[in-house]
Design a protein around this motif. Sequence first.
Motif, PDB file in Angstrom:
ATOM      1  N   LYS A  52       6.209 -29.981   3.235  1.00  0.00           N
ATOM      2  CA  LYS A  52       7.526 -29.560   2.766  1.00  0.00           C
ATOM      3  C   LYS A  52       7.378 -28.389   1.798  1.00  0.00           C
ATOM      4  O   LYS A  52       7.483 -28.526   0.599  1.00  0.00           O
ATOM      5  CB  LYS A  52       8.236 -30.730   2.072  1.00  0.00           C
ATOM      6  N   ILE A  53       7.085 -27.212   2.357  1.00  0.00           N
ATOM      7  CA  ILE A  53       6.987 -26.001   1.543  1.00  0.00           C
ATOM      8  C   ILE A  53       8.307 -25.254   1.690  1.00  0.00           C
ATOM      9  O   ILE A  53       8.879 -25.180   2.772  1.00  0.00           O
ATOM     10  CB  ILE A  53       5.815 -25.120   2.025  1.00  0.00           C
ATOM     11  N   LYS A  54       8.751 -24.693   0.590  1.00  0.00           N
ATOM     12  CA  LYS A  54       9.987 -23.933   0.640  1.00  0.00           C
ATOM     13  C   LYS A  54       9.818 -22.743   1.589  1.00  0.00           C
ATOM     14  O   LYS A  54       8.786 -22.084   1.599  1.00  0.00           O
ATOM     15  CB  LYS A  54      10.380 -23.451  -0.752  1.00  0.00           C
ATOM     16  N   THR A  55      10.813 -22.474   2.338  1.00  0.00           N
ATOM     17  CA  THR A  55      10.745 -21.476   3.399  1.00  0.00           C
ATOM     18  C   THR A  55      10.449 -20.077   2.869  1.00  0.00           C
ATOM     19  O   THR A  55       9.631 -19.357   3.452  1.00  0.00           O
ATOM     20  CB  THR A  55      12.067 -21.464   4.197  1.00  0.00           C
ATOM     21  N   TYR A  56      11.074 -19.676   1.776  1.00  0.00           N
ATOM     22  CA  TYR A  56      10.859 -18.316   1.288  1.00  0.00           C
ATOM     23  C   TYR A  56       9.425 -18.101   0.808  1.00  0.00           C
ATOM     24  O   TYR A  56       8.881 -17.007   0.917  1.00  0.00           O
ATOM     25  CB  TYR A  56      11.885 -17.942   0.203  1.00  0.00           C
ATOM     26  N   ILE A  57       8.768 -19.132   0.258  1.00  0.00           N
ATOM     27  CA  ILE A  57       7.369 -19.006  -0.163  1.00  0.00           C
ATOM     28  C   ILE A  57       6.477 -18.849   1.064  1.00  0.00           C
ATOM     29  O   ILE A  57       5.592 -18.001   1.096  1.00  0.00           O
ATOM     30  CB  ILE A  57       6.934 -20.218  -1.005  1.00  0.00           C
TER      31      ILE A  57
END
Length: 152
Positions: free
Chosen positions: A108-113
């Motif tokens: 669950k990594i943030k999309t923008y990162i």
Amino acid sequence: MRGKLLVILSIFILILTTSTVATKKVVFEEQAAGYRYKVTFQEPMTRWEIGYKNQKFIIEENGKNKNYLEKYRNNVEELNIQIIKLIIYTFYLISILIVAFFFKKKMKIKTYILVLIIVVFSTFALVNIIQATFEINSTYKEATKYYHILAK
């Protein structure tokens, strides 16, 4: 007496054949993108066998063509290096995309990162792929030029 003469004669023939084999020696050989060369050193001269696809020319090195032969050899070697670089950076780009796909799916990594990381690493790979492609094209043209000069 006859046996000693036979032994001496066989040793003489053995020495004679090994010395003639030693005078012909392949120094180096390379091929890339259809171009190839093979350098054979024979006692008084150096013989080059150059080719492109099915064509083949045998050239004896002299003062007039020595520089062209060296440039042809350098371009064929450079073609190999550039092709390997292109393969490595293409593999690198594909690896980045595969790893990013699995990271997005499993973690669950943030999309923008994730997008920022992909853009940075992909830009590096793409710049190197484009650079290698241009260098391959340039080197290929140079090899073609020197091949045509030598094949006259």
